[in-house]
Design a protein around this motif. Structure first.
Motif, mmCIF file in Angstrom:
data_model
loop_
_atom_site.group_PDB
_atom_site.id
_atom_site.type_symbol
_atom_site.label_atom_id
_atom_site.label_comp_id
_atom_site.label_asym_id
_atom_site.label_seq_id
_atom_site.Cartn_x
_atom_site.Cartn_y
_atom_site.Cartn_z
ATOM 1 N N PRO A 177 0.852 -1.202 0.000
ATOM 2 C CA PRO A 177 0.000 0.000 0.000
ATOM 3 C C PRO A 177 0.881 1.244 0.000
ATOM 4 O O PRO A 177 1.617 1.488 0.943
ATOM 5 C CB PRO A 177 -0.783 -0.115 1.312
ATOM 6 C CG PRO A 177 0.068 -0.934 2.215
ATOM 7 C CD PRO A 177 0.923 -1.824 1.337
ATOM 8 N N THR A 178 0.799 2.029 -1.053
ATOM 9 C CA THR A 178 1.837 3.012 -1.335
ATOM 10 C C THR A 178 1.427 4.451 -1.063
ATOM 11 O O THR A 178 0.496 4.969 -1.684
ATOM 12 C CB THR A 178 2.251 2.889 -2.819
ATOM 13 O OG1 THR A 178 2.601 1.520 -3.059
ATOM 14 C CG2 THR A 178 3.427 3.784 -3.137
ATOM 15 N N GLY A 179 2.131 5.074 -0.129
ATOM 16 C CA GLY A 179 2.004 6.509 0.097
ATOM 17 C C GLY A 179 3.296 7.143 -0.367
ATOM 18 O O GLY A 179 3.503 7.404 -1.550
ATOM 19 N N GLN A 183 -2.872 1.978 -4.370
ATOM 20 C CA GLN A 183 -3.237 3.294 -3.852
ATOM 21 C C GLN A 183 -4.759 3.444 -3.789
ATOM 22 O O GLN A 183 -5.487 2.550 -4.197
ATOM 23 C CB GLN A 183 -2.628 4.391 -4.734
ATOM 24 C CG GLN A 183 -1.101 4.302 -4.794
ATOM 25 C CD GLN A 183 -0.447 5.576 -5.261
ATOM 26 O OE1 GLN A 183 -0.622 5.984 -6.394
ATOM 27 N NE2 GLN A 183 0.317 6.216 -4.371
ATOM 28 N N LEU A 186 -2.239 6.627 2.693
ATOM 29 C CA LEU A 186 -2.169 6.657 1.225
ATOM 30 C C LEU A 186 -2.410 8.074 0.695
ATOM 31 O O LEU A 186 -2.387 8.303 -0.520
ATOM 32 C CB LEU A 186 -3.201 5.695 0.620
ATOM 33 C CG LEU A 186 -3.105 4.235 1.095
ATOM 34 C CD1 LEU A 186 -4.094 3.358 0.329
ATOM 35 C CD2 LEU A 186 -1.685 3.708 0.952
ATOM 36 N N GLU A 196 -5.353 1.023 4.747
ATOM 37 C CA GLU A 196 -4.304 1.058 3.711
ATOM 38 C C GLU A 196 -3.986 -0.352 3.235
ATOM 39 O O GLU A 196 -3.940 -0.631 2.031
ATOM 40 C CB GLU A 196 -3.013 1.680 4.280
ATOM 41 C CG GLU A 196 -3.088 3.162 4.594
ATOM 42 C CD GLU A 196 -3.586 3.424 6.016
ATOM 43 O OE1 GLU A 196 -4.179 2.493 6.629
ATOM 44 O OE2 GLU A 196 -3.387 4.543 6.519
#
Ligand code: PLP
Ligand code: ZN
Length: 411
Positions: free
Chosen positions: A236-238, A270, A301, A349
């Protein structure tokens, strides 16, 4: 003995002195990364020796940036379980599904690894206080580790940040500020005020050590899977610390000859309301462009312009991975699904990863024989729960109460 050889720019390659408190590349302003003398590491440790050490982020001490006698600022981060998810896998029609449950870290999220490592090093190198812009969990973790070593901390979060993370920072004695906008707005204030206070700016990947903390997820995964890598890895990309850090750990082990074969296919997941990496990947762009009006309840995110956009996109392409955006309702539904099938109340997330698996299957990915790994980055307990029915209230005579329980539980 430290095995660090130097610190290097991930874009232009400029070398930096690892004995100084570094931020970004002094030549081009991009992200720095720690490099090790891997020949010497290989000669100094064996898999058997490693097996006897305590499960913690510092288990593989030779691949951390700590000096010889440096004592970490620690609350016991790392050593989280790798869990097989057979019931969820069956539900989704996937061959083998694993989760690294990072919600079991101190502070309830994997931010403990990055901030524990960053604060350990910054304190040793002379930092007298910290400033961090955050979407929630990073601020909480920074506050906690600052308290642990007796240094002051300023945390700046967007309004509407999940209250548990805000409380976590406050109760640890940090000066907590909220601001209109996103982590990007908070980051601008942090960058200006940190030098005025004389404190160190811990913004995501704008110093080289948070990455070394996140990297330990990759080191642990390699060992836990029996010195193999999975076929696919979803993240899960922030700001993308894990997406840069996990493959860094894999690459170092590969250079040591402890892992072989190709890296897993990496997928960035995302939220539809803030998907700069997904958009840049679909556009074939080299880096991300700022996302207007980022909105999602998956606070981690909500990062409209990640600093490491280039590095993430390079990884997704190099490993023939991809990027998926998930809607808010699907995130909530996935959160319930993971809890119901496997008993894990994960953060929104990381719940998005499960929704992404379904989406990837719809796109035609064949997962029957694949080994898939999910990084469950945080604990659901730190967030408002998804909508749930009110519990059935018991009242009346004992007989009525017992009858009600039987009827509802469906015996
Ligand atoms: C911060 C955070 C993320 C995103 O991590 P990045 O390293 O910023 O990409 C995902 N999940 C949770 C629970 C987080 O706290
Ligand atoms: Zn550079």
């Amino acid at each position: 003995m430290s095995f660090v050889s130097h610190v290097e720019c991930t874009i232009c390659g400029a070398r930096h002195d690892a004995k100084r408190l570094l931020t970004v590349c002094e030549k081009c302003g991009q992200m720095l990364a720690v490099r090790y003398d891997l020949v010497r590491v290989t000669a100094s440790v064996t898999k058997d020796a490693l097996r006897l050490r305590a499960p913690s982020m510092y288990r593989f001490r030779e691949l951390t940036p700590l000096d010889d006698a440096e004592r970490p600022v620690t609350l016991g981060e790392g050593g989280t379980p790798l869990l097989e998810l057979p019931r969820l896998a069956a539900h989704l029609g996937i061959g083998k599904l694993w989760a690294k449950d990072e919600g079991q870290n101190p502070t309830g999220s994997f931010k403990a690894r990055g901030l524990g490592m960053a604060i350990t090093r910054a304190r040793t190198l002379g930092a007298r206080g910290f400033v961090i812009p955050s979407a929630g969990n990073a601020g909480g973790a920074a506050a906690v580790y600052a308290a642990r070593c007796g240094l002051p901390c300023v945390v700046i979060v967007p309004r509407g940040t999940p209250s548990a993370a805000v409380a976590e920072a406050q109760i640890a004695g940090a000066h907590v500020f909220t601001i209109e906008g996103s982590i990007a707005t908070a980051g601008k204030v942090a960058a200006k005020v940190a030098p005025q206070l004389g404190w160190f700016d811990l913004s995501t990947l704008k110093e080289p050590y948070r990455l070394e903390g996140k990297k330990t997820i990759g080191l642990e995964l390699a060992e836990q899977l029996g010195w193999r890598m999975p076929d696919l890895l979803l993240y899960p990309t922030g700001g993308g610390t894990g997406l840069v850090g996990i493959p860094k750990g894999y690459e170092e082990l590969r250079a040591m000859g402890w892992l072989s074969g190709a890296l897993p296919r990496f997928f960035a997941v995302q939220a539809e309301g803030c998907a700069p990496v997904v958009k840049a990947f679909a556009d074939g762009a080299e880096t991300t462009t700022a996302w207007e009006n980022p909105t999602t309840h998956a606070a981690g995110l909500r990062v409209p312009s990640p600093f490491a956009g280039r590095q993430m996109l390079r990884l997704l392409r190099d490993t023939r991975g991809g990027a998926v955006a998930i809607g808010e309702a699907a995130i909530r539904e996935a959160q319930r699904l993971v809890a119901r099938t496997e008993g894990i109340w994960t953060a929104p997330e990381s719940a998005a990863l499960v929704a992404a698996l379904a989406e990837l299957k719809d796109r035609g990915e064949a997962f029957r024989d694949a080994e898939i790994l999910l990084i469950l980055t945080g604990a659901g307990l730190k967030y408002e729960p998804p909508p749930l029915a009110a519990p059935t209230d018991l009242a009346g005579t004992e007989e009525e109460i017992l009858a009600r329980v039987r009827r509802v539980a469906g015996a």
